[in-house]
Design an enzyme around this catalytic site. Structure first.
Site, short mmCIF file in Angstrom:
data_model
loop_
_atom_site.label_atom_id
_atom_site.label_comp_id
_atom_site.label_asym_id
_atom_site.label_seq_id
_atom_site.Cartn_x
_atom_site.Cartn_y
_atom_site.Cartn_z
N ALA A 61 0.87 -1.18 0.00
CA ALA A 61 0.00 0.00 0.00
C ALA A 61 0.90 1.23 0.00
O ALA A 61 2.10 1.14 0.30
CB ALA A 61 -0.86 -0.03 1.25
N GLY A 102 0.62 -5.08 0.85
CA GLY A 102 -0.58 -5.11 0.01
C GLY A 102 -0.27 -5.67 -1.37
O GLY A 102 -1.15 -6.28 -2.01
N GLU A 105 -0.43 -9.26 -0.99
CA GLU A 105 -1.83 -9.63 -0.73
C GLU A 105 -2.62 -9.71 -2.04
O GLU A 105 -3.46 -10.58 -2.24
CB GLU A 105 -2.48 -8.63 0.22
CG GLU A 105 -1.90 -8.72 1.63
CD GLU A 105 -2.56 -7.75 2.58
OE1 GLU A 105 -2.35 -6.53 2.42
OE2 GLU A 105 -3.29 -8.20 3.48
N GLU A 125 4.26 -5.77 7.01
CA GLU A 125 3.47 -4.75 7.70
C GLU A 125 3.87 -4.57 9.16
O GLU A 125 3.83 -3.47 9.69
CB GLU A 125 1.97 -5.11 7.62
CG GLU A 125 1.31 -4.81 6.28
CD GLU A 125 1.44 -5.95 5.27
OE1 GLU A 125 2.28 -6.85 5.48
OE2 GLU A 125 0.71 -5.92 4.26
C1 3H9 Z 1 0.69 -2.31 3.48
O1 3H9 Z 1 0.89 -2.75 2.38
C2 3H9 Z 1 -0.57 -2.44 4.24
C3 3H9 Z 1 -1.56 -3.38 3.60
O2 3H9 Z 1 -1.56 -4.66 4.22
C4 3H9 Z 1 -2.92 -2.73 3.90
C5 3H9 Z 1 -3.88 -2.91 2.87
C6 3H9 Z 1 -5.24 -2.35 3.25
N1 3H9 Z 1 4.68 3.43 -0.28
O3 3H9 Z 1 13.36 1.81 0.60
P1 3H9 Z 1 13.81 2.57 -0.59
C7 3H9 Z 1 9.52 4.89 -1.15
S1 3H9 Z 1 1.86 -1.42 4.30
C8 3H9 Z 1 5.18 4.61 -0.65
O4 3H9 Z 1 14.80 3.65 -0.38
P2 3H9 Z 1 15.06 0.24 -1.66
C9 3H9 Z 1 10.55 5.24 -0.12
O5 3H9 Z 1 10.02 6.11 0.85
C10 3H9 Z 1 3.25 -1.42 3.20
N2 3H9 Z 1 6.49 4.86 -0.84
O6 3H9 Z 1 14.33 1.62 -1.77
C11 3H9 Z 1 11.64 5.87 -0.95
O7 3H9 Z 1 11.26 7.20 -1.21
P3 3H9 Z 1 12.36 8.36 -1.31
C12 3H9 Z 1 3.98 -2.71 3.26
C13 3H9 Z 1 7.32 3.85 -0.64
O8 3H9 Z 1 15.38 -0.13 -3.05
C14 3H9 Z 1 11.55 5.09 -2.26
O9 3H9 Z 1 10.26 4.47 -2.28
N3 3H9 Z 1 5.16 -2.60 2.45
C15 3H9 Z 1 6.88 2.58 -0.25
O10 3H9 Z 1 16.12 0.28 -0.64
C16 3H9 Z 1 12.59 4.02 -2.40
O11 3H9 Z 1 12.52 3.17 -1.25
C17 3H9 Z 1 6.35 -2.27 2.97
O12 3H9 Z 1 6.49 -2.06 4.15
C18 3H9 Z 1 5.49 2.38 -0.08
N4 3H9 Z 1 4.97 1.19 0.27
O13 3H9 Z 1 13.97 -0.77 -1.08
C19 3H9 Z 1 7.50 -2.19 2.00
N5 3H9 Z 1 7.95 1.78 -0.11
O14 3H9 Z 1 13.15 8.02 -2.54
C20 3H9 Z 1 8.29 -0.94 2.26
C21 3H9 Z 1 9.04 2.52 -0.42
O15 3H9 Z 1 11.52 9.59 -1.45
N6 3H9 Z 1 9.33 -0.74 1.30
N7 3H9 Z 1 8.66 3.77 -0.74
O16 3H9 Z 1 13.15 8.29 -0.03
C22 3H9 Z 1 10.50 -1.42 1.30
O17 3H9 Z 1 10.70 -2.38 2.03
C23 3H9 Z 1 11.57 -0.94 0.38
O18 3H9 Z 1 11.23 0.36 -0.03
C24 3H9 Z 1 11.79 -1.77 -0.90
C25 3H9 Z 1 12.82 -1.05 -1.81
C26 3H9 Z 1 12.35 -3.15 -0.50
C27 3H9 Z 1 10.53 -1.96 -1.69
#
Ligand code: 3H9
Length: 687
Positions: A61, A102, A105, A125
């Site tokens: 999400a 998400g 999911e 999450e």
């Molecule tokens: C969810 O899904 C809830 C559901 O169950 C509910 C449904 C109802 N959204 O980490 P990075 C941005 S909760 C928006 O540096 P990497 C991040 O802020 C979500 N933005 O890259 C950064 O921005 P900036 C569950 C996001 O290559 C840029 O992307 N998911 C999101 O080291 C690059 O990110 C997670 O918790 C997002 N979801 O790693 C996954 N994610 O450039 C969270 C990232 O402005 N994300 N950004 O600083 C990660 O684990 C890592 O970002 C990922 C990439 C592995 C994907």
């Protein structure tokens, strides 16, 4: 458009294109809904594939949408998922890169999931203080069983594709997942539907009745004080004990409860702070990090051996230098025992561990470091010794190489001065055990060049660390803040508290370990040696307790007694330590008194906030969030409380100042509120 729709014969492909991570924003959800409806209404389309553009499936999400606190605008993810399940045509997910939260999911709601072998999938999450809110706990549990679901979802671990396949949450691995998914979808359309994950069982029945109570007991300590891991267990248990509709509804209820919790807000602050910390002043994207092909580590003690393991695990050949073959053999023994532990915990396979070990070689001769791109010095914390090492490194390393020090307190500039390349000298402060602790506190010297800084920040990512860039001062960010925290802990002992009480209070707050248990772990001789290199302002004094501990051989864990007695790795009350503490109180003429837990907590936390404010004012940290990241990943501050600076804001900075004013008369000048704290209180923010 954040989604693209195209057809490959009779299979429609819906591709999500929302850089940087294809988060499921409102526009994406709208695009998905439109695409699903279009596929449903087109008789020529017999099946659908959902995939992600830019090499990745969605990472979840949109975190910003959750952080806004507002309800999601429809269509919400649950509605998109319900549409997949009601489509009447097979839907297959084609996964490259990551499918997280998400995003996973969404994939779990499809009839099948095909992933690239390098993909990683999971439900992280919990790391944001949430539980999966779109059926993730229910579908994962139906596919992989409750035991695996508990293990994977409560830690938020991202699974390598092969492991996910073995658990049953992926159906196949493919070099090219999209064409494979199209073929899979076409076959499903021809051969008839397979059951969806949610249809597998009304409720999961073949479950060990003790599973949940045993899991809760085993994780009571690990997840103490947290909300989301327990709600995840509740939701998984519901999949096994309630009917489908009720269990799905419960998951949603728990998700909403977590979303509103202060822990979710604190953890999202940490998520943002970790990412902001990677950006450093004066180092733009145009600065290219130096490629690191080969590294050296000087000093094969606990830290040096741990750092060598990090390089080897990151596929970087590393040469470990120590003074003698005997010292090298001892270092290699430490390294082998790290790998033995890692194997035991199943974190690496035997083949991977053997390959990593082969990347480590030893030497006693600086002349054999002529090929390395970076050397990290990790010798004993003695300024003269470190200077001698730097002189040697400067003489023998190639001109382009970076010279880094793992010092935890010493002046980077004085080391830079003994080299002919001060612009390539930098601090890389790792935490013990180096292969476990996430923080890498990098330290910029006065002369450190932007490329040097960019290199160590990029290196941190390769080594799997969370980096923060600190300025050069005594103790940098972390140990400088620890100074008054430690001073205060020992004062509390002098005034009447016991080690158990001091540690117990801060551990109940959520710290991984209290300050005195931490001293015992690091070694009281080591703590005392570091203290001798540090000075306090003239109106302050060190408590004699640590010195007495060191002199009497009460070194901590390594001598089986220090502030505690250790038996079989477990800590126990140590009456001898208490007698020592009481004798110090007597010698100082302090009448011991009962000290409340509330006072102990205040006495330990406020110095962190106040010193943090000074660190900010001096530019040693660029942002308050950097300090939070240091404290969480290096010092065991509970992430779900957001770090000390965030804690100060939640407590109310005005209240922090008032508490300090109350304690100042009896506890000295260090309790005077820093001007930066007073200014932040007036503005209501650290910015
Ligand atoms: C969810 O899904 C809830 C559901 O169950 C509910 C449904 C109802 N959204 O980490 P990075 C941005 S909760 C928006 O540096 P990497 C991040 O802020 C979500 N933005 O890259 C950064 O921005 P900036 C569950 C996001 O290559 C840029 O992307 N998911 C999101 O080291 C690059 O990110 C997670 O918790 C997002 N979801 O790693 C996954 N994610 O450039 C969270 C990232 O402005 N994300 N950004 O600083 C990660 O684990 C890592 O970002 C990922 C990439 C592995 C994907």
């Amino acid at each position: 458009m954040p989604t693209h729709y195209f057809c490959d014969g009779d299979v429609a492909v819906l591709s999500i294109d929302n850089p940087p991570v294809n988060a499921l924003s409102l526009e994406v959800r709208r695009g998905l809904m439109e695409g699903l409806n279009r596929a449903a209404g087109d008789a020529a389309v017999r099946a659908l594939v959902i995939t992600g553009a830019n090499g990745s499936f969605p990472a979840g999400a949109d975190i910003r949408e959750i952080a806004s606190g507002a309800a999601f605008e429809p269509p919400i993810l649950l509605e998109v998922i319900a549409r997949i399940e009601s489509l009447g045509k097979p839907v297959v997910a084609a996964i490259e890169g990551v499918a997280l939260g998400g995003g996973f999911e969404l994939a779990l709601a499809c009839h099948a999931r095909i992933a690239a072998s390098g993909a990683r999938v999971g439900l992280p999450e919990v790391k944001l203080g949430l539980i999966p809110g779109a059926g993730g706990t229910q579908r994962f549990t139906r596919l992989a069983g409750p035991q695996a679901a508990l293990e994977v979802i409560s830690t938020g671990e991202a699974l390598a594709a092969a492991r996910a396949r073995a658990l049953g949450v992926l159906d196949a691995l493919a070099d090219a997942p999209l064409p494979e998914a199209v073929a899979w979808a076409r076959r499903l359309a021809k051969e008839g539907p397979v059951p969806l994950a949610s249809e597998r069982e009304e409720k999961i029945t073949a479950v060990d009745p003790q599973l949940f109570s045993a899991w809760r007991a085993a994780h009571a300590r690990k997840f103490k004080g947290q909300l989301a891991p327990w709600r995840i267990a509740d939701a998984i248990e519901a999949a096994c004990t309630r009917g489908r509709a009720e269990a799905f509804a419960l998951e949603r209820q728990y998700y909403l409860e977590c979303r509103e919790s202060p822990q979710r807000k604190a953890l999202m602050h940490v998520f943002d702070a970790e990412r902001a910390a990677r950006k450093i002043e004066g180092v733009g994207p145009q600065v290219t990090p130096l490629p690191i092909r080969r590294a050296a580590v000087v000093g094969g003690g606990t830290m040096g051996a741990g750092i060598a393991v990090l390089f080897a695990n990151a596929d970087i050949p590393v040469t470990l230098l120590d003074v003698s073959t005997a010292a090298l053999e001892a270092a290699m023994e430490r390294i082998r025992s790290v790998y033995a532990q890692t194997l035991e915990r199943g974190r690496l396979s035997r083949v991977q561990a053997d390959a990593a070990l082969r990347r480590i070689c030893g030497t006693t001769d600086y002349a054999s470091l002529g090929q390395v791109d970076i050397a990290i010095e990790a010798v004993f914390e003695d300024p003269a010794l470190k200077r001698a090492v730097f002189e040697q490194l400067d003489r023998h390393l190639p001109a382009h190489a970076i010279l880094a020090t793992n010092t935890s307190t010493l002046d980077i500039d004085s080391l830079a001065q003994v080299t002919g390349r001060p612009q390539q000298v930098v601090g890389t402060h790792f935490f013990s055990p180096a292969h476990v602790m996430k923080l890498m506190e990098n330290v910029r010297g006065t002369a450190s060049a932007p490329q040097t800084l960019a290199t160590v920040m990029a290196l941190a990512k390769r080594l799997g660390k969370i980096p923060v860039m600190a300025g050069n001062c005594d103790g940098f960010i972390g140990n400088r803040m620890l100074l008054y925290y430690g001073v205060e802990a020992e004062r509390l002992l002098e005034e009447g508290a016991t080690p158990e009480q001091v540690d117990g209070v801060i551990e109940a707050f959520g710290f991984a370990m209290g300050p005195l248990a931490m001293r015992d772990l690091a070694g009281n001789d080591v703590g005392w040696a570091i203290r001798r290199n540090r000075t306090l302002p003239p109106d302050e004094r060190w408590s004699p307790i640590l010195q007495r501990m060191a002199e009497e051989g009460r070194l901590g864990r390594k001598s089986d007694q220090g502030f505690y007695r250790y038996e079989g790795g477990k800590r126990h009350q140590n009456p001898e330590a208490l007698a020592l503490i009481e004798s110090v109180s007597r010698a100082l003429g302090i009448e011991r008194r009962a000290i409340s837990d509330a006072e102990i907590l205040a006495r330990l936390l406020h110095p962190l906030v106040n010193e943090g404010a000074k660190i900010l004012a001096e530019g040693i940290a660029s942002r308050a969030g950097d300090i939070d990241v240091v404290y969480i990943h290096g010092y065991g501050f509970p992430a779900y409380k957001g770090g000390p600076m965030y804690w100060g804001l939640q407590e109310g900075l005005e209240k922090v100042i008032a508490t300090m004013a109350r304690l100042a008369p009896s506890h000295g000048a260090r309790w005077a509120a820093a001007p930066r704290l007073v200014a932040a209180a007036a503005r209501g923010t650290w910015d």
